[in-house]
Scaffold this motif. Structure first.
Motif, PDB file in Angstrom:
ATOM      1  N   ILE A   1       0.875  -1.175   0.000  1.00 27.48           N
ATOM      2  CA  ILE A   1       0.000   0.000   0.000  1.00 27.48           C
ATOM      3  C   ILE A   1       0.910   1.221   0.000  1.00 27.48           C
ATOM      4  N   PHE A   2       0.584   2.223  -0.827  1.00 25.25           N
ATOM      5  CA  PHE A   2       1.401   3.442  -0.909  1.00 25.25           C
ATOM      6  C   PHE A   2       0.484   4.573  -1.362  1.00 25.25           C
ATOM      7  N   THR A   3      -0.328   5.064  -0.418  1.00 24.49           N
ATOM      8  CA  THR A   3      -1.387   6.018  -0.739  1.00 24.49           C
ATOM      9  C   THR A   3      -1.112   7.377  -0.122  1.00 24.49           C
ATOM     10  N   ALA A   4      -0.960   8.394  -0.959  1.00 26.46           N
ATOM     11  CA  ALA A   4      -0.751   9.769  -0.492  1.00 26.46           C
ATOM     12  C   ALA A   4      -2.008  10.251   0.225  1.00 26.46           C
TER      13      ALA A   4
ATOM     14  N   THR B   1      10.268  23.052  -6.442  1.00 29.05           N
ATOM     15  CA  THR B   1       9.113  22.835  -5.577  1.00 29.05           C
ATOM     16  C   THR B   1       9.455  21.693  -4.643  1.00 29.05           C
ATOM     17  N   LYS B   2       9.280  21.938  -3.366  1.00 27.32           N
ATOM     18  CA  LYS B   2       9.564  20.938  -2.348  1.00 27.32           C
ATOM     19  C   LYS B   2       8.231  20.423  -1.811  1.00 27.32           C
ATOM     20  N   TYR B   3       8.038  19.111  -1.876  1.00 33.41           N
ATOM     21  CA  TYR B   3       6.826  18.477  -1.371  1.00 33.41           C
ATOM     22  C   TYR B   3       7.163  17.701  -0.106  1.00 33.41           C
ATOM     23  N   CYS B   4       6.305  17.764   0.874  1.00 28.89           N
ATOM     24  CA  CYS B   4       6.361  16.880   2.029  1.00 28.89           C
ATOM     25  C   CYS B   4       5.013  16.173   2.055  1.00 28.89           C
ATOM     26  N   VAL B   5       5.041  14.846   1.874  1.00 27.69           N
ATOM     27  CA  VAL B   5       3.804  14.088   1.693  1.00 27.69           C
ATOM     28  C   VAL B   5       3.696  12.992   2.747  1.00 27.69           C
ATOM     29  N   LYS B   6       2.539  12.919   3.395  1.00 28.26           N
ATOM     30  CA  LYS B   6       2.245  11.808   4.311  1.00 28.26           C
ATOM     31  C   LYS B   6       1.632  10.692   3.480  1.00 28.26           C
ATOM     32  N   VAL B   7       2.270   9.505   3.536  1.00 29.95           N
ATOM     33  CA  VAL B   7       1.849   8.360   2.721  1.00 29.95           C
ATOM     34  C   VAL B   7       1.475   7.195   3.630  1.00 29.95           C
ATOM     35  N   HIS B   8       0.277   6.647   3.421  1.00 31.96           N
ATOM     36  CA  HIS B   8      -0.166   5.463   4.156  1.00 31.96           C
ATOM     37  C   HIS B   8       0.472   4.236   3.513  1.00 31.96           C
ATOM     38  N   VAL B   9       1.139   3.406   4.333  1.00 31.67           N
ATOM     39  CA  VAL B   9       1.814   2.210   3.795  1.00 31.67           C
ATOM     40  C   VAL B   9       1.257   0.927   4.393  1.00 31.67           C
ATOM     41  N   GLY B  10       0.091   0.990   5.032  1.00 33.54           N
ATOM     42  CA  GLY B  10      -0.569  -0.197   5.565  1.00 33.54           C
ATOM     43  C   GLY B  10      -0.757  -0.120   7.074  1.00 33.54           C
ATOM     44  N   GLY B  11      -1.849  -0.711   7.547  1.00 39.03           N
ATOM     45  CA  GLY B  11      -2.144  -0.709   8.982  1.00 39.03           C
ATOM     46  C   GLY B  11      -2.178   0.699   9.527  1.00 39.03           C
ATOM     47  N   ASP B  12      -1.440   0.910  10.614  1.00 35.79           N
ATOM     48  CA  ASP B  12      -1.339   2.242  11.218  1.00 35.79           C
ATOM     49  C   ASP B  12      -0.039   2.928  10.840  1.00 35.79           C
ATOM     50  N   ASP B  13       0.646   2.434   9.807  1.00 38.21           N
ATOM     51  CA  ASP B  13       1.969   2.934   9.435  1.00 38.21           C
ATOM     52  C   ASP B  13       1.910   3.958   8.305  1.00 38.21           C
ATOM     53  N   TYR B  14       2.708   5.011   8.487  1.00 36.46           N
ATOM     54  CA  TYR B  14       2.807   6.084   7.507  1.00 36.46           C
ATOM     55  C   TYR B  14       4.271   6.452   7.313  1.00 36.46           C
ATOM     56  N   LEU B  15       4.577   6.992   6.155  1.00 36.29           N
ATOM     57  CA  LEU B  15       5.884   7.574   5.858  1.00 36.29           C
ATOM     58  C   LEU B  15       5.677   9.054   5.591  1.00 36.29           C
ATOM     59  N   HIS B  16       6.703   9.829   5.803  1.00 38.45           N
ATOM     60  CA  HIS B  16       6.730  11.205   5.325  1.00 38.45           C
ATOM     61  C   HIS B  16       7.802  11.254   4.251  1.00 38.45           C
ATOM     62  N   LEU B  17       7.402  11.598   3.037  1.00 38.98           N
ATOM     63  CA  LEU B  17       8.325  11.699   1.908  1.00 38.98           C
ATOM     64  C   LEU B  17       8.691  13.157   1.685  1.00 38.98           C
ATOM     65  N   HIS B  18       9.956  13.407   1.432  1.00 44.28           N
ATOM     66  CA  HIS B  18      10.435  14.746   1.098  1.00 44.28           C
ATOM     67  C   HIS B  18      10.964  14.675  -0.325  1.00 44.28           C
ATOM     68  N   VAL B  19      10.274  15.351  -1.240  1.00 40.73           N
ATOM     69  CA  VAL B  19      10.559  15.263  -2.672  1.00 40.73           C
ATOM     70  C   VAL B  19      10.810  16.668  -3.204  1.00 40.73           C
ATOM     71  N   GLN B  20      11.827  16.800  -4.042  1.00 43.07           N
ATOM     72  CA  GLN B  20      12.097  18.074  -4.703  1.00 43.07           C
ATOM     73  C   GLN B  20      11.900  17.910  -6.202  1.00 43.07           C
ATOM     74  N   GLU B  21      11.215  18.879  -6.800  1.00 39.10           N
ATOM     75  CA  GLU B  21      10.980  18.900  -8.241  1.00 39.10           C
ATOM     76  C   GLU B  21      11.496  20.222  -8.787  1.00 39.10           C
TER      77      GLU B  21
END
Length: 101
Positions: free
Chosen positions: A40-43, A54-74
């Protein structure tokens, strides 16, 4: 007009299809950095900051109660369309605020 917080980041917004596309693009890079595979990898939410990129900080659901914070530069369009996953924050929950770096 969009309101900007003191660090130059926008307020949190609900992720849309464009943000999900960014997450889909960086998913293999996030998996490599995390050392695991995510079925699972849902923004969910994100903020942006525009500088010379442009700098993005995105909370991504990766299953259950687990999330990642992604830091992406475009890069801005005038410089091309290169994107880079600068880092991830693991072990996050739904309630953890998105961090900026």
């Amino acid at each position: 007009m969009e309101q900007i917080n003191n660090g130059g980041h926008t307020q949190q917004k609900e992720a849309d299809s464009e943000i999900q596309k960014i997450c889909d693009w960086v998913k293999p890079h996030a998996q490599a950095k995390a050392g695991k595979t995510f079925d699972i990898f849902t923004a969910k939410i994100y903020t942006t900051q525009v500088l010379a990129w442009t700098k993005y900080c995105v909370k991504v659901h990766v299953g259950g109660d687990d999330y990642l914070h992604l830091h992406v530069q475009e890069k801005l369009r005038c410089f091309g369309v290169d994107m880079e996953l600068t880092h991830i924050e693991q072990g996050k929950s739904l309630d953890d605020p998105i961090g900026h770096s």
